[in-house]
Design a protein around this motif. Structure first.
Motif, PDB file in Angstrom:
ATOM      1  N   ALA A 177       0.693  -1.114   0.050  1.00 40.97           N
ATOM      2  CA  ALA A 177       0.013   0.152   0.087  1.00 40.97           C
ATOM      3  C   ALA A 177       0.787   1.237   0.021  1.00 40.97           C
ATOM      4  CB  ALA A 177      -0.971   0.008   1.239  1.00 40.97           C
ATOM      5  N   TYR A 178       1.823   1.182   0.787  1.00 36.76           N
ATOM      6  CA  TYR A 178       2.730   2.308   1.088  1.00 36.76           C
ATOM      7  C   TYR A 178       3.416   3.001  -0.564  1.00 36.76           C
ATOM      8  CZ  TYR A 178       6.681   5.270   2.748  1.00 36.76           C
ATOM      9  OH  TYR A 178       7.564   6.100   2.877  1.00 36.76           O
ATOM     10  N   PHE A 179       3.615   1.629  -1.158  1.00 41.09           N
ATOM     11  CA  PHE A 179       4.392   2.246  -2.466  1.00 41.09           C
ATOM     12  C   PHE A 179       3.414   2.116  -3.763  1.00 41.09           C
ATOM     13  CE2 PHE A 179       8.080   0.685  -0.060  1.00 41.09           C
ATOM     14  CZ  PHE A 179       8.915   1.544  -0.301  1.00 41.09           C
ATOM     15  N   GLY A 180       2.105   1.876  -3.251  1.00 40.98           N
ATOM     16  CA  GLY A 180       1.001   2.161  -4.423  1.00 40.98           C
ATOM     17  C   GLY A 180       0.793   1.157  -5.140  1.00 40.98           C
ATOM     18  N   TYR A 181       0.889  -0.389  -4.626  1.00 38.53           N
ATOM     19  CA  TYR A 181       0.640  -1.436  -5.223  1.00 38.53           C
ATOM     20  C   TYR A 181       1.305  -1.570  -6.495  1.00 38.53           C
ATOM     21  CZ  TYR A 181      -2.914  -1.581  -1.384  1.00 38.53           C
ATOM     22  OH  TYR A 181      -3.544  -1.347  -0.348  1.00 38.53           O
ATOM     23  N   PRO A 182       2.650  -1.380  -6.433  1.00 39.76           N
ATOM     24  CA  PRO A 182       3.483  -1.482  -7.624  1.00 39.76           C
ATOM     25  C   PRO A 182       3.364  -3.063  -8.436  1.00 39.76           C
ATOM     26  CG  PRO A 182       4.791  -1.528  -5.847  1.00 39.76           C
ATOM     27  CD  PRO A 182       3.634  -1.090  -5.265  1.00 39.76           C
ATOM     28  N   ALA A 183       3.374  -4.010  -7.623  1.00 39.78           N
ATOM     29  CA  ALA A 183       3.196  -5.331  -8.056  1.00 39.78           C
ATOM     30  C   ALA A 183       2.025  -5.504  -9.195  1.00 39.78           C
ATOM     31  CB  ALA A 183       3.224  -6.414  -6.999  1.00 39.78           C
ATOM     32  N   GLU A 184       1.049  -4.684  -9.003  1.00 41.11           N
ATOM     33  CA  GLU A 184      -0.250  -4.998  -9.695  1.00 41.11           C
ATOM     34  C   GLU A 184       0.075  -4.417 -10.974  1.00 41.11           C
ATOM     35  OE1 GLU A 184      -3.483  -3.441  -7.521  1.00 41.11           O
ATOM     36  OE2 GLU A 184      -3.179  -5.024  -5.792  1.00 41.11           O
ATOM     37  N   LYS A 185       0.952  -3.339 -11.357  1.00 40.88           N
ATOM     38  CA  LYS A 185       1.467  -2.846 -12.544  1.00 40.88           C
ATOM     39  C   LYS A 185       2.333  -3.596 -13.184  1.00 40.88           C
ATOM     40  CE  LYS A 185       0.454   1.343 -10.032  1.00 40.88           C
ATOM     41  NZ  LYS A 185       1.130   2.521  -9.247  1.00 40.88           N
ATOM     42  N   LEU A 186       2.820  -4.747 -12.730  1.00 41.33           N
ATOM     43  CA  LEU A 186       3.879  -5.668 -13.298  1.00 41.33           C
ATOM     44  C   LEU A 186       3.371  -7.108 -13.515  1.00 41.33           C
ATOM     45  CD1 LEU A 186       6.681  -4.735 -10.971  1.00 41.33           C
ATOM     46  CD2 LEU A 186       6.575  -4.233 -13.475  1.00 41.33           C
ATOM     47  N   LYS A 187       3.965  -7.728 -14.547  1.00 47.65           N
ATOM     48  CA  LYS A 187       3.610  -9.217 -14.422  1.00 47.65           C
ATOM     49  C   LYS A 187       4.746 -10.015 -13.593  1.00 47.65           C
ATOM     50  CE  LYS A 187       1.057  -9.918 -18.677  1.00 47.65           C
ATOM     51  NZ  LYS A 187       0.650 -10.569 -19.772  1.00 47.65           N
ATOM     52  N   VAL A 188       4.283 -10.596 -12.667  1.00 46.72           N
ATOM     53  CA  VAL A 188       5.362 -11.041 -11.200  1.00 46.72           C
ATOM     54  C   VAL A 188       5.619 -12.647 -11.857  1.00 46.72           C
ATOM     55  CG1 VAL A 188       6.117 -11.162  -8.847  1.00 46.72           C
ATOM     56  CG2 VAL A 188       4.754  -9.173 -10.024  1.00 46.72           C
ATOM     57  N   ILE A 189       6.708 -12.992 -11.914  1.00 47.60           N
ATOM     58  CA  ILE A 189       6.831 -14.438 -12.182  1.00 47.60           C
ATOM     59  C   ILE A 189       7.764 -14.738 -10.801  1.00 47.60           C
ATOM     60  CG2 ILE A 189       8.266 -16.100 -13.555  1.00 47.60           C
ATOM     61  CD1 ILE A 189       7.891 -13.890 -15.619  1.00 47.60           C
ATOM     62  N   GLY A 190       7.515 -15.662 -10.210  1.00 49.47           N
ATOM     63  CA  GLY A 190       8.037 -16.349  -8.922  1.00 49.47           C
ATOM     64  C   GLY A 190       8.699 -17.622  -9.207  1.00 49.47           C
ATOM     65  N   ILE A 191       9.893 -17.898  -8.753  1.00 51.68           N
ATOM     66  CA  ILE A 191      10.517 -19.119  -8.877  1.00 51.68           C
ATOM     67  C   ILE A 191      10.996 -19.765  -7.642  1.00 51.68           C
ATOM     68  CG2 ILE A 191      12.268 -20.576 -10.094  1.00 51.68           C
ATOM     69  CD1 ILE A 191      12.583 -18.338 -12.209  1.00 51.68           C
ATOM     70  N   THR A 192      10.398 -20.958  -6.942  1.00 55.77           N
ATOM     71  CA  THR A 192      10.549 -21.505  -6.138  1.00 55.77           C
ATOM     72  C   THR A 192      11.417 -22.829  -6.177  1.00 55.77           C
ATOM     73  OG1 THR A 192      10.339 -21.924  -3.733  1.00 55.77           O
ATOM     74  CG2 THR A 192       8.662 -22.539  -5.288  1.00 55.77           C
ATOM     75  N   GLY A 193      12.062 -23.242  -5.249  1.00 52.15           N
ATOM     76  CA  GLY A 193      12.820 -24.824  -5.413  1.00 52.15           C
ATOM     77  C   GLY A 193      14.106 -24.771  -4.939  1.00 52.15           C
ATOM     78  N   THR A 194      14.620 -25.879  -4.560  1.00 57.55           N
ATOM     79  CA  THR A 194      15.871 -26.000  -3.911  1.00 57.55           C
ATOM     80  C   THR A 194      17.317 -25.754  -4.919  1.00 57.55           C
ATOM     81  OG1 THR A 194      15.072 -27.861  -2.694  1.00 57.55           O
ATOM     82  CG2 THR A 194      17.609 -27.582  -2.502  1.00 57.55           C
ATOM     83  N   LYS A 195      17.059 -25.949  -5.984  1.00 54.19           N
ATOM     84  CA  LYS A 195      18.172 -25.767  -6.915  1.00 54.19           C
ATOM     85  C   LYS A 195      17.482 -25.239  -8.137  1.00 54.19           C
ATOM     86  CE  LYS A 195      19.986 -29.739  -6.864  1.00 54.19           C
ATOM     87  NZ  LYS A 195      20.868 -31.124  -7.474  1.00 54.19           N
ATOM     88  N   GLY A 196      18.365 -24.384  -8.968  1.00 47.79           N
ATOM     89  CA  GLY A 196      18.041 -24.027 -10.162  1.00 47.79           C
ATOM     90  C   GLY A 196      17.284 -22.340 -10.255  1.00 47.79           C
ATOM     91  N   LYS A 197      17.042 -22.021  -9.290  1.00 47.07           N
ATOM     92  CA  LYS A 197      16.241 -20.559  -9.212  1.00 47.07           C
ATOM     93  C   LYS A 197      17.047 -19.547  -9.887  1.00 47.07           C
ATOM     94  CE  LYS A 197      15.729 -20.380  -4.817  1.00 47.07           C
ATOM     95  NZ  LYS A 197      16.233 -21.439  -4.245  1.00 47.07           N
ATOM     96  N   THR A 198      18.327 -19.308  -9.574  1.00 49.79           N
ATOM     97  CA  THR A 198      19.120 -18.357 -10.052  1.00 49.79           C
ATOM     98  C   THR A 198      19.134 -18.337 -11.654  1.00 49.79           C
ATOM     99  OG1 THR A 198      20.359 -18.206  -7.963  1.00 49.79           O
ATOM    100  CG2 THR A 198      21.310 -17.100 -10.064  1.00 49.79           C
ATOM    101  N   THR A 199      19.802 -19.553 -12.068  1.00 49.27           N
ATOM    102  CA  THR A 199      19.931 -19.674 -13.495  1.00 49.27           C
ATOM    103  C   THR A 199      18.509 -19.417 -14.161  1.00 49.27           C
ATOM    104  OG1 THR A 199      21.863 -21.249 -13.057  1.00 49.27           O
ATOM    105  CG2 THR A 199      20.621 -21.209 -15.378  1.00 49.27           C
ATOM    106  N   THR A 200      17.523 -20.053 -13.884  1.00 44.36           N
ATOM    107  CA  THR A 200      16.342 -19.737 -14.392  1.00 44.36           C
ATOM    108  C   THR A 200      15.825 -18.404 -14.502  1.00 44.36           C
ATOM    109  OG1 THR A 200      15.808 -22.013 -13.714  1.00 44.36           O
ATOM    110  CG2 THR A 200      13.915 -20.686 -14.697  1.00 44.36           C
ATOM    111  N   THR A 201      15.999 -17.798 -13.694  1.00 48.56           N
ATOM    112  CA  THR A 201      15.644 -16.268 -13.564  1.00 48.56           C
ATOM    113  C   THR A 201      16.283 -15.692 -14.745  1.00 48.56           C
ATOM    114  OG1 THR A 201      17.267 -15.697 -11.831  1.00 48.56           O
ATOM    115  CG2 THR A 201      14.991 -15.922 -11.171  1.00 48.56           C
ATOM    116  N   TYR A 202      17.716 -15.750 -14.736  1.00 48.98           N
ATOM    117  CA  TYR A 202      18.457 -14.904 -15.841  1.00 48.98           C
ATOM    118  C   TYR A 202      18.019 -15.601 -17.345  1.00 48.98           C
ATOM    119  CZ  TYR A 202      21.448 -12.652 -12.455  1.00 48.98           C
ATOM    120  OH  TYR A 202      21.901 -12.104 -11.224  1.00 48.98           O
ATOM    121  N   MET A 203      17.820 -16.696 -17.521  1.00 51.90           N
ATOM    122  CA  MET A 203      17.206 -17.246 -18.628  1.00 51.90           C
ATOM    123  C   MET A 203      16.048 -16.238 -19.072  1.00 51.90           C
ATOM    124  SD  MET A 203      17.799 -21.404 -18.845  1.00 51.90           S
ATOM    125  CE  MET A 203      19.465 -22.146 -19.331  1.00 51.90           C
TER     126      MET A 203
END
Length: 487
Positions: free
Chosen positions: A94-120
């Protein structure tokens, strides 16, 4: 802004004062409180914000958000909520004006592979004209600015601050690593994820300040799939069904299994001096050939994940193929060209599990010799040293033991612990304490067909000795060695 505007998406009770007051800043660090602040009392693993009530009021805080009973100083509004971490996440949005609602947010969870996949994913989407922010283990990227990371998933306030800056910078999307710790601590609460991704699950992050047990670890990973529109999942992972048990999103899968919506078929390794890669055919929702300049089966999984996201963004096949060929991540199986005779790479593998995965992958390429150079950090568990020594002794043809971040320990004492682990195997080793000299030895003794991996530092560009971080980038050390060698 008014306090009740900050609180509009959470359940709360006004215990003292009024929620109609004007506030200046939202703060959860008592050191940063100023006149007119609202202070959120977080019950941390080390520090409890409720203990700083009197201090922040003296500094000018006008409102407190609490989850415990506190002494209620006069003239201050006290707001009671069930969970202040959850409240911090929603008030930050709320403080920042709900910026996530102005973006397509892609979240990656898992033990391995998160970092490489985000850059890809970032690389491919930008190739077709999207402007993509990134939040991850190594850094946050906002336009041309790179901010070094302290946590894989930052505190919720920082996330929304980054989102707001991404919107201002013209980003339309953001890809972020979402750790189980971040989910458990509500750092991502209230974010409307367009896509949530599950890579895999291993026995990690179980301990006093992390997850109580593996069941809790699985449960926290699953939280992401209660707040995204589409879940993209590795169907080959044995814990896939557990993680998605309570999912409320649409689900698409990837993997080698015939049930996968996006399948890898006809997988084969690609190898030549100075180059290791993997090629395969994508079938199911899409149909085309892929080659990646990163070795190993896990590279297939990482790239399939990126392809699944690109399918949702309707990225043309030729753009996916081109972008996957050039997608690189600093310090994650990062090839450094030093010779036409052998292959050298830098990788962040800094525990037994990641080192075993890396060396096992590289052995599949049947190198003449597999050479592993690594050290271990000081002021950390000795078991890690024994285990990494044992893994390298068992899988590498030659181990070069050197220094990592000795911190406040004697480098030689750490090396001796690693040797204890190697002694449980028949592995050959040399010990060279100075990391640059160890790298020099590896390069000067490289033989035709060797694969040499410098493990443990990865993207880090420092060495920590006696509490002081000294600049040290392995890429620069390699360049210095090559320059000195040629002279």
């Amino acid at each position: 802004m008014k306090l009740n505007q900050l609180l509009e998406r959470i359940d709360y009770k006004v215990e003292q004062g009024s929620d109609e007051i004007e506030i200046t800043t939202l703060i959860n660090d008592s050191r940063r409180v100023e006149e007119g602040s609202v202070f959120v009392c977080i019950s941390g693993a080390v520090v409890d914000g409720h203990k700083f009530v009197n201090e922040v009021v003296e500094k000018g805080a006008k409102a407190l958000i609490v989850e415990q009973d506190v002494a209620e100083p006069e003239g201050v509004t006290v707001i009671r909520v069930e969970d202040t971490r959850y409240a911090l996440a929603l008030t930050s949005a709320a403080y920042f004006g709900y910026p996530a609602e102005k973006l397509k947010v892609i979240g990656i969870t898992g033990t391995k592979g998160k970092t490489t996949t985000t850059y890809m994913i970032k690389s491919i989407l930008e190739d077709v004209g999207h402007k993509v922010g990134l939040i991850g283990t190594i850094e946050a990227i906002i336009g041309d600015e790179k901010i070094p990371a302290a946590n894989t998933t930052p505190e919720s306030y920082t996330i929304h601050q980054y989102f707001a800056r991404m919107v201002d910078a013209g980003c339309d999307s953001v890809v972020m690593e979402v750790s189980s710790q971040g989910l458990m601590l509500h750092r991502t609460a209230g974010i409307p994820f367009e896509i949530g991704i599950f890579t895999n699950l291993g026995h990690d992050h179980i301990g006093p300040n992390e997850h109580a047990d593996f069941e809790d670890y699985k449960r926290c990973k699953g939280m992401l799939f209660k707040q995204c529109k589409l879940g993209i999942a590795n169907v080959d992972d044995p814990y896939y069904a557990d993680v998605f048990r309570d999912a409320v999103c649409r689900v698409e899968t990837f993997g080698f299994d015939e049930k996968a919506d996006l399948r890898a078929t006809n997988t084969h390794l690609v190898s030549r001096p100075g180059y290791l890669g993997v090629a395969y055919h994508v079938s199911g929702l899409m149909d085309f050939d892929v080659e990646i300049d990163v070795p190993g089966t896990f590279s297939v999984y990482n790239s399939l994940t990126a392809i699944a996201v690109c399918h949702e963004f309707e990225v043309p096949v030729e753009n996916i193929q081109k972008a996957l060929k050039v997608a690189k991540v600093k310090g994650r199986i990062e090839m450094v060209k030093v010779s036409d005779e052998f292959t050298l790479m830098i990788d962040y593998a800094h525990n037994a599990m990641s080192l075993e995965s890396l060396l096992t992958t590289l052995k599949e390429y049947k190198p003449a010799r597999l050479v592993c150079l690594f050290g271990c950090g000081g002021n950390r568990s000795k078991d890690r040293r024994y285990e990494m020594g044992e893994v390298s002794g068992r899988l590498a043809d030659l181990t070069i033991i050197t220094s990592d971040n000795p911190r406040n320990e004697e480098p030689q004492a750490i090396i001796d612990d690693i040797k204890t682990g190697i002694s449980r195997t028949d592995g050959s080793y040399v010990e060279i304490c100075d990391r640059k000299e160890a790298i020099r030895y590896a390069i000067e003794h490289g033989q035709t067909g060797d694969v040499i991996v410098l493990a443990g530092k990865g993207h880090e560009d420092y060495q920590e000795i006696c509490g002081v971080k000294h600049h040290m980038d392995e890429r620069e050390l390699i360049a210095e060695v090559l320059k000195e060698w040629k002279h």
